[in-house]
Design an enzyme around this catalytic site. Structure first.
Site, PDB file in Angstrom:
ATOM      1  CG  HIS A 126      16.551  14.635   2.268  1.00  0.00           C
ATOM      2  ND1 HIS A 126      15.754  15.178   1.280  1.00  0.00           N
ATOM      3  CD2 HIS A 126      15.743  13.879   3.046  1.00  0.00           C
ATOM      4  CE1 HIS A 126      14.513  14.757   1.463  1.00  0.00           C
ATOM      5  NE2 HIS A 126      14.474  13.964   2.515  1.00  0.00           N
TER       6      HIS A 126
ATOM      7  CB  ILE B  24      15.380  14.939 -10.278  1.00  0.00           C
ATOM      8  CG1 ILE B  24      14.313  14.684  -9.206  1.00  0.00           C
ATOM      9  CG2 ILE B  24      16.156  13.675 -10.607  1.00  0.00           C
ATOM     10  CD1 ILE B  24      13.203  13.758  -9.653  1.00  0.00           C
TER      11      ILE B  24
HETATM   12  C1  GRF Z   1      17.671  22.154   3.643  1.00  0.00           C
HETATM   13  O1  GRF Z   1      16.874  21.791   4.714  1.00  0.00           O
HETATM   14  C2  GRF Z   1      18.113  20.959   2.852  1.00  0.00           C
HETATM   15  O2  GRF Z   1      18.196  19.795   3.617  1.00  0.00           O
HETATM   16  C3  GRF Z   1      16.996  20.805   1.846  1.00  0.00           C
HETATM   17  O3  GRF Z   1      16.617  22.099   1.530  1.00  0.00           O
HETATM   18  C4  GRF Z   1      16.898  22.972   2.619  1.00  0.00           C
HETATM   19  C5  GRF Z   1      17.723  24.087   2.046  1.00  0.00           C
HETATM   20  O4  GRF Z   1      17.905  25.110   2.956  1.00  0.00           O
HETATM   21  N1  GRF Z   1      17.439  20.011   0.736  1.00  0.00           N
HETATM   22  P1  GRF Z   1      18.900  26.302   2.639  1.00  0.00           P
HETATM   23  O5  GRF Z   1      18.520  26.850   1.265  1.00  0.00           O
HETATM   24  O6  GRF Z   1      20.295  25.761   2.663  1.00  0.00           O
HETATM   25  O7  GRF Z   1      18.658  27.304   3.720  1.00  0.00           O
END
Ligand code: GRF
Length: 197
Positions: free
Chosen positions: A105, A90
């Site tokens: 997300h 956070i």
């Molecule tokens: C993604 O799915 C994003 O939505 C989430 O964490 C994951 C990160 O993946 N917050 P990466 O490290 O960009 O491969």
């Protein structure tokens, strides 16, 4: 003039890579900040010649001091925009208030906020999930939504398989949102983000 973008990561950095590879972003990734040492995202930054810094909570006495150190590390790169690309903590309010920040997300918010969105969507038995790209406010996975894409849950999906299909959309939508932000084409009106022509 190109915007200066700082990307915050915690893991594999595939979304960071999508930003590094994007053309005509209207901005340059000038820094990568991680809360964890040794993650693949840091290797991706090094390969791209982008400076990085690790600000790990374990190296600070409490969350407040960690937050201050993170804000200082970010400020040193003088960014215009922060992007949370798989940053699993956070963000302190002082940081959210200081820089415009975009997050990606892996669910259709407001469903399944938090760190276990893909697992929770599977456990709930939803038929559709997806991803959300949004501005960050002081609440977790809450700010105004820029883009969403839906992904159908398929028979036999497990977390990794479903997340891989969600990531494909993230890699398209995150750079698209950053591009629009950098060309001042996103207007936030309450909870709604308008895309200006
Ligand atoms: C993604 O799915 C994003 O939505 C989430 O964490 C994951 C990160 O993946 N917050 P990466 O490290 O960009 O491969």
């Amino acid at each position: 003039m190109n915007r200066r973008i700082a990307v915050l990561v915690s893991g594999s950095g595939s979304n960071l890579q999508a930003l590094l590879d994007a053309e005509d972003l209207g901005g340059d990734v000038v820094a990568v900040l991680s809360d964890r040492p040794g993650v693949l995202a840091l290797e991706r930054a090094a390969r791209a010649g982008v400076p990085s810094a690790v600000v790990a909570p374990a190296d600070h006495a409490d969350r407040e001091l960690w937050g201050k150190a993170l804000a200082e590390a970010i400020a040193a790169f003088e960014p215009d925009l922060l992007v949370l690309a798989g940053f699993m903590r956070i963000l302190p309010a002082a940081i959210v208030q200081r820089w415009p920040t975009i997050n990606v997300h892996p669910s259709l918010l407001p469903a399944f906020p938090g760190a276990h969105a893909v697992d929770e969507a599977l456990a709930w038995g939803v038929k559709l999930t997806g991803c959300t790209v949004h501005y960050v406010d002081e609440q977790v996975d809450h700010g105004p939504i820029i883009f969403q894409a839906a992904v159908a849950v398929e028979e036999g999906d497990d977390r990794d398989r479903l997340h891989a299909r969600i990531r494909e959309h993230e890699h398209r939508l995150l750079p698209a949102a950053v591009r629009l932000h950098c060309s001042d084409r996103l207007q936030v009106v309450g909870r709604t983000v308008r895309i200006l022509p």
